[in-house]
Structures are given as C-alpha cells and as structure tokens.
Design a protein around this motif. Structure first.
Motif, mmCIF file in Angstrom:
data_model
loop_
_atom_site.group_PDB
_atom_site.id
_atom_site.type_symbol
_atom_site.label_atom_id
_atom_site.label_comp_id
_atom_site.label_asym_id
_atom_site.label_seq_id
_atom_site.Cartn_x
_atom_site.Cartn_y
_atom_site.Cartn_z
ATOM 1 N N PHE A 291 0.856 -1.186 0.000
ATOM 2 C CA PHE A 291 0.000 0.000 0.000
ATOM 3 C C PHE A 291 0.894 1.238 0.000
ATOM 4 O O PHE A 291 1.695 1.418 0.911
ATOM 5 N N PHE A 292 0.743 2.092 -1.029
ATOM 6 C CA PHE A 292 1.523 3.337 -1.094
ATOM 7 C C PHE A 292 0.600 4.541 -0.986
ATOM 8 O O PHE A 292 -0.562 4.493 -1.397
ATOM 9 N N GLN A 293 1.148 5.593 -0.433
ATOM 10 C CA GLN A 293 0.429 6.873 -0.396
ATOM 11 C C GLN A 293 1.167 7.846 -1.299
ATOM 12 O O GLN A 293 2.384 7.819 -1.370
ATOM 13 N N TRP A 294 0.378 8.685 -1.948
ATOM 14 C CA TRP A 294 0.989 9.708 -2.784
ATOM 15 C C TRP A 294 1.293 10.912 -1.915
ATOM 16 O O TRP A 294 0.381 11.534 -1.367
ATOM 17 N N GLU A 295 2.580 11.210 -1.753
ATOM 18 C CA GLU A 295 2.982 12.392 -0.987
ATOM 19 C C GLU A 295 3.033 13.554 -1.972
ATOM 20 O O GLU A 295 4.040 13.781 -2.634
ATOM 21 N N LYS A 296 1.885 14.228 -2.048
ATOM 22 C CA LYS A 296 1.646 15.221 -3.091
ATOM 23 C C LYS A 296 2.703 16.332 -3.095
ATOM 24 O O LYS A 296 3.196 16.714 -4.158
ATOM 25 N N ASP A 297 3.038 16.852 -1.906
ATOM 26 C CA ASP A 297 3.992 17.974 -1.813
ATOM 27 C C ASP A 297 5.319 17.628 -2.476
ATOM 28 O O ASP A 297 5.955 18.468 -3.103
ATOM 29 N N GLN A 298 5.746 16.387 -2.286
ATOM 30 C CA GLN A 298 7.039 15.986 -2.835
ATOM 31 C C GLN A 298 6.874 15.198 -4.127
ATOM 32 O O GLN A 298 7.862 14.756 -4.705
ATOM 33 N N ASN A 299 5.608 15.007 -4.544
ATOM 34 C CA ASN A 299 5.276 14.223 -5.720
ATOM 35 C C ASN A 299 6.015 12.882 -5.744
ATOM 36 O O ASN A 299 6.733 12.546 -6.681
ATOM 37 N N ARG A 300 5.849 12.145 -4.672
ATOM 38 C CA ARG A 300 6.470 10.819 -4.622
ATOM 39 C C ARG A 300 5.537 9.855 -3.898
ATOM 40 O O ARG A 300 4.620 10.277 -3.183
ATOM 41 N N ASP A 301 5.763 8.564 -4.086
ATOM 42 C CA ASP A 301 4.929 7.533 -3.472
ATOM 43 C C ASP A 301 5.747 6.801 -2.416
ATOM 44 O O ASP A 301 6.868 6.360 -2.683
ATOM 45 N N ARG A 302 5.172 6.684 -1.230
ATOM 46 C CA ARG A 302 5.854 5.999 -0.136
ATOM 47 C C ARG A 302 4.835 5.179 0.640
ATOM 48 O O ARG A 302 3.654 5.550 0.710
ATOM 49 N N THR A 303 5.282 4.078 1.266
ATOM 50 C CA THR A 303 4.403 3.391 2.199
ATOM 51 C C THR A 303 4.249 4.284 3.425
ATOM 52 O O THR A 303 4.972 5.271 3.584
ATOM 53 N N MET A 304 3.315 3.929 4.298
ATOM 54 C CA MET A 304 3.102 4.738 5.493
ATOM 55 C C MET A 304 4.357 4.799 6.357
ATOM 56 O O MET A 304 4.506 5.694 7.183
ATOM 57 N N TRP A 305 5.260 3.833 6.162
ATOM 58 C CA TRP A 305 6.480 3.799 6.965
ATOM 59 C C TRP A 305 7.683 4.280 6.163
ATOM 60 O O TRP A 305 8.830 4.089 6.568
ATOM 61 N N THR B 125 8.788 3.566 2.914
ATOM 62 C CA THR B 125 9.496 2.763 1.915
ATOM 63 C C THR B 125 9.151 3.237 0.503
ATOM 64 O O THR B 125 7.985 3.489 0.200
ATOM 65 N N SER B 126 10.149 3.337 -0.361
ATOM 66 C CA SER B 126 9.910 3.743 -1.750
ATOM 67 C C SER B 126 9.524 2.521 -2.587
ATOM 68 O O SER B 126 9.797 1.386 -2.191
ATOM 69 N N PRO B 127 8.914 2.731 -3.757
ATOM 70 C CA PRO B 127 8.580 1.602 -4.639
ATOM 71 C C PRO B 127 9.823 0.788 -5.010
ATOM 72 O O PRO B 127 9.765 -0.446 -5.057
ATOM 73 N N GLU B 128 10.923 1.474 -5.277
ATOM 74 C CA GLU B 128 12.157 0.772 -5.677
ATOM 75 C C GLU B 128 12.647 -0.147 -4.559
ATOM 76 O O GLU B 128 12.978 -1.306 -4.798
ATOM 77 N N GLU B 129 12.695 0.404 -3.338
ATOM 78 C CA GLU B 129 13.123 -0.406 -2.183
ATOM 79 C C GLU B 129 12.195 -1.586 -1.974
ATOM 80 O O GLU B 129 12.629 -2.704 -1.696
ATOM 81 N N ALA B 130 10.890 -1.327 -2.063
ATOM 82 C CA ALA B 130 9.905 -2.383 -1.829
ATOM 83 C C ALA B 130 10.113 -3.515 -2.833
ATOM 84 O O ALA B 130 10.142 -4.700 -2.458
ATOM 85 N N ALA B 131 10.292 -3.160 -4.114
ATOM 86 C CA ALA B 131 10.473 -4.194 -5.142
ATOM 87 C C ALA B 131 11.705 -5.036 -4.830
ATOM 88 O O ALA B 131 11.662 -6.272 -4.879
ATOM 89 N N ARG B 132 12.797 -4.378 -4.480
ATOM 90 C CA ARG B 132 14.034 -5.099 -4.191
ATOM 91 C C ARG B 132 13.847 -6.054 -2.998
ATOM 92 O O ARG B 132 14.174 -7.236 -3.074
ATOM 93 N N ILE B 133 13.247 -5.540 -1.924
ATOM 94 C CA ILE B 133 13.097 -6.332 -0.696
ATOM 95 C C ILE B 133 12.158 -7.521 -0.916
ATOM 96 O O ILE B 133 12.447 -8.640 -0.499
#
Ligand code: ZN
Length: 305
Positions: free
Chosen positions: A181-195, A197-205
């Motif tokens: 589950f990712f949230q869109w952090e609009k101010d920074q225009n990026r997607d992160r989990t609530m904790w 994690t970036s999409p790239e990190e999540a995919a690798r892990i």
C-alpha cells in the motif's frame, strides 16, 4: 508446485493477465455492516461470496482472490473467531474454487495482521515467530481449500510482508504475489508506504524475500499513481509486476461510501500502467465487475496489437 500455479507464472512470460476487483466494498453493498467479520460470510453468506467471484470471472478476470483478506488468527481473534481460522480459510478457498472455470485461477488473499513487530518501539507487540505462525496457518488452510497461488496484499511495511512471503513459500511451495500500500505524498510528488518505503526499495526487498510477483494495491492515488509506482519498480527490476489500485478516492455521500472513478474513467488510466510494464492489472476498493470488464478491454486491445 501445483501445475496450475506453474502454468499461471508461465503465462505471464508472454501475456498480461487480469485480476479481479474489490471484495470488501462489494460485501458492504450486499449488506455487510461495519464491525462485522467479512470472512464469516464464507459460512453465513456463501451465495453472496460465490456470486461476486462468478461476476468477476464473467467480467474477464483471469483469476480471482478469496474472501480471506483478514483471515489470520490475529485478525479473526478480534471478532472472537480465532478458533475458526482454519475453517473460514478453507471455506473461502473452496467457494472461489467451486466457480473457477478451466484455464482460470484462484489466489488466496492474505492481508496484514494489523499488528506491528515488537522491534517497533513503542507500539509493536508481535514477535517474528507469531507473525510467521499466523501466515503459515492461513496459507496451509487456503492451500487445503485448493488455491493455486497467493496474494499477500495491502502490506504497510516490508518487515511483515517479508515474513508472510517466507511463511507462504516454505509451507506451501505455491507461487506468491506480494503488493504494498503506497500513499501519494503530493507535496514531494512521490509515493511511499506509510512507513516511508519507496517503490524501488519495496520491489528489491520483496523479490529478495522470494515473491514471484511484486507490486502495489489499494492506495489513494488511483491508476495514475499506480502507473508511476510500476514505472519506478520496473526501473530497478525485470521481475513480474502487479497493480490493482482503488477506484479513486472514497467520499461519504448520504451515509454511503462512494468512490470517485466510474468504470470508463478508471479504465482510461490503464494504458500508462501497461506502458510502465505491469504484467498483471486489476482493481481494489470501490471497483466492481463493470470496472474489471472495462479494463480487461484495454488489456485485450493490447494483446491483439
Ligand atoms: Zn483497496
């Protein structure tokens, strides 16, 4: 590995498959009340659950997932149903299996336990062993009921997802998809989990933990952010990717929860998801069989190109 699970993974090498849409919001439409246990409907409202699966198969889903999202012992325990964990998961798997046409598949849904690891101070209360035992128990029951693969989904932080992937693999040997589950952090225009994690990190892990398919589901960004997340994951991996976003944002209207994206508008967001390299697409909260039928048309158009 069961032959159907093997076949499922093999097909993904050369085609995009279509997953199903929401279960939870469909159950609420059918009368499930807030605070009631959705998995108990695998016993008390079998026809409702079966008909939802059938509607998704008829809408061109290549596979559907069981009504067992909250089927871990920890989750069911909150309803006083811990001692029925095996039974409700077996029932859920059998319901989907009983209406699954030849050449289509059933994925066992496994959601988060809602608990945090005891290493997360000060809120965590659950040991790695307890997480593992929960996921193992659920996976074994779903396999007993006849699922072909697993959908570990809506995971909020990688630690729990990794334990779930390991438990499922080690206890069943069936293919495992894992989406976060990712949230869109609009101010920074990026997607992160609530904790964080970036999409790239999540995919690798998640791939490293042994997932066969990795991706994102649910979330607040709809198809637009799903495309961005898949693109980010594709940038670091050539593995199999899945996404099934919500039908936009929910809002309360006249006491009912309405999702903002009707089927055609939602489907219009899928070509960029396919361009980004998704191997499986579906939809999450607020979606219906009509949403799936529309987005399956988008996928089919690509297939015949
Ligand atoms: Zn959702």
């Amino acid at each position: 590995m069961e032959p159907r699970g093997k076949e499922f993974l093999a097909r993904l090498q050369s085609e995009v498959l279509v997953f199903d849409g929401a279960m939870g919001t469909m159950l609420f439409e059918a009368g499930l009340v807030d605070g009631a246990c959705p998995e108990l409907w695998n016993e008390t409202h079998r026809d409702v659950v079966r008909n939802i699966h059938t509607a998704y198969f008829n809408a061109s889903s290549d596979f559907v997932e069981t009504n067992t999202f909250g089927g871990t012992r920890l989750k069911l325990g909150a309803y006083g149903l811990a001692d029925r964990t095996r039974e409700l998961n077996v029932l859920g798997a059998r319901l989907a299996r009983s209406v699954c046409p030849p050449g289509k598949y059933v994925a066992g849904s496994i959601g988060p336990t809602g608990h945090l690891p005891d290493t997360f101070e000060p809120l965590g209360d659950t040991s790695e062993e307890e997480f593992y035992a929960n996921f193992r128990e659920q996976a074994l029951a779903l396999a007993e009921g006849g699922v072909d693969l697993f959908a570990v989904e809506t995971m909020m932080y990688p630690e729990e997802a990794v334990i779930a992937i390991r438990a499922v693999r080690e206890s069943t040997g069936l293919p495992v998809m894992c989406s976060m589950f990712f949230q869109w952090e609009k101010d920074q225009n990026r997607d992160r989990t609530m904790w964080g994690t970036s999409p790239e990190e999540a995919a690798r892990i998640l791939f490293e933990a042994g997932a066969d398919v990795v991706g994102c589901n649910c979330g607040d960004g709809g198809p637009g952010r799903a495309a961005a997340i898949i693109q980010a994951m594709r940038g670091v991996s050539d593995g199999l990717l899945i996404t099934y976003p919500n039908a936009g944002l929910p809002r309360i209207q006249g006491g009912r929860t309405i999702y903002e994206l009707p089927p055609d508008e939602m489907a219009a967001g899928y070509p960029p998801i396919l361009d980004a390299g998704a191997n499986i697409v579906g939809a999450c909260c607020g979606s219906t069989p009509t949403h799936i039928a529309r987005l399956a048309e988008v996928v089919r158009k690509r297939r015949t190109k």
